[in-house]
Scaffold this motif. Structure first.
Motif, PDB file in Angstrom:
ATOM      1  N   ALA A   1       0.868  -1.177   0.000  1.00 54.09           N
ATOM      2  CA  ALA A   1       0.000   0.000   0.000  1.00 54.09           C
ATOM      3  C   ALA A   1       0.903   1.223   0.000  1.00 54.09           C
ATOM      4  O   ALA A   1       2.052   1.162   0.455  1.00 54.09           O
ATOM      5  CB  ALA A   1      -0.927   0.003   1.207  1.00 54.09           C
ATOM      6  N   THR A   2       0.375   2.338  -0.490  1.00 47.53           N
ATOM      7  CA  THR A   2       1.155   3.559  -0.642  1.00 47.53           C
ATOM      8  C   THR A   2       0.644   4.650   0.291  1.00 47.53           C
ATOM      9  O   THR A   2      -0.564   4.834   0.436  1.00 47.53           O
ATOM     10  CB  THR A   2       1.065   4.059  -2.098  1.00 47.53           C
ATOM     11  OG1 THR A   2       1.416   2.984  -2.969  1.00 47.53           O
ATOM     12  CG2 THR A   2       1.981   5.229  -2.350  1.00 47.53           C
TER      13      THR A   2
ATOM     14  N   GLY B   1      -3.297   3.842   0.126  1.00 42.56           N
ATOM     15  CA  GLY B   1      -3.543   3.952  -1.308  1.00 42.56           C
ATOM     16  C   GLY B   1      -2.990   2.795  -2.119  1.00 42.56           C
ATOM     17  O   GLY B   1      -2.015   2.159  -1.736  1.00 42.56           O
ATOM     18  N   SER B   2      -3.630   2.508  -3.238  1.00 45.16           N
ATOM     19  CA  SER B   2      -3.201   1.499  -4.214  1.00 45.16           C
ATOM     20  C   SER B   2      -2.857   0.145  -3.604  1.00 45.16           C
ATOM     21  O   SER B   2      -1.770  -0.384  -3.814  1.00 45.16           O
ATOM     22  CB  SER B   2      -1.992   2.006  -5.005  1.00 45.16           C
ATOM     23  OG  SER B   2      -2.259   3.229  -5.606  1.00 45.16           O
TER      24      SER B   2
ATOM     25  N   THR C   1      -2.314  -3.690  -3.186  1.00 43.30           N
ATOM     26  CA  THR C   1      -2.136  -4.819  -4.098  1.00 43.30           C
ATOM     27  C   THR C   1      -1.635  -6.032  -3.336  1.00 43.30           C
ATOM     28  O   THR C   1      -1.065  -5.910  -2.261  1.00 43.30           O
ATOM     29  CB  THR C   1      -1.117  -4.499  -5.213  1.00 43.30           C
ATOM     30  OG1 THR C   1       0.152  -4.240  -4.622  1.00 43.30           O
ATOM     31  CG2 THR C   1      -1.552  -3.339  -6.072  1.00 43.30           C
TER      32      THR C   1
END
Length: 97
Positions: free
Chosen positions: A7-8, A61-62, A64
């Motif tokens: 995650a960001t 964020g983002s 995966t």
């Protein structure tokens, strides 16, 4: 570890939790950025990993989840062997009639 959950944070920093089997075949989650590690008994690895990244590192964020190339190769190899065995069994069964 065979899978990676990432995650960001808002500043673009990417944080990662590894997931896989540890000693004595226990399923483990481990953060690469701090000393956090958790043993899990069933399911929820992605959820627990993302929760840790959000709470401890502010990374939301983002999200995966990816597998290591080695893990993908092992799965592909096992599937190929099973397919070949089933082809041989089917060929043998067809030749018996």
């Amino acid at each position: 570890m065979t899978h990676h959950i990432t995650a960001t944070r808002e500043d673009g920093t990417v944080f990662e939790v590894s997931y896989g089997y540890g000693a004595r075949q226990r399923r483990l989650l481990g953060c690469l950025h701090c000393d956090w590690e958790e043993q899990i008994t069933y399911g929820g690895a992605r959820h627990k990993g993302l929760d840790h990244l959000a709470q401890a590192h502010g990374a939301v964020g983002s999200p995966t989840m990816t597998a290591d190339p080695r893990a993908r190769r092992q799965v592909l190899w096992a599937m190929t062997v099973c397919f070949l065995i089933s082809v041989v069994i089917l060929w043998w069964a067809m030749s018996q009639t």
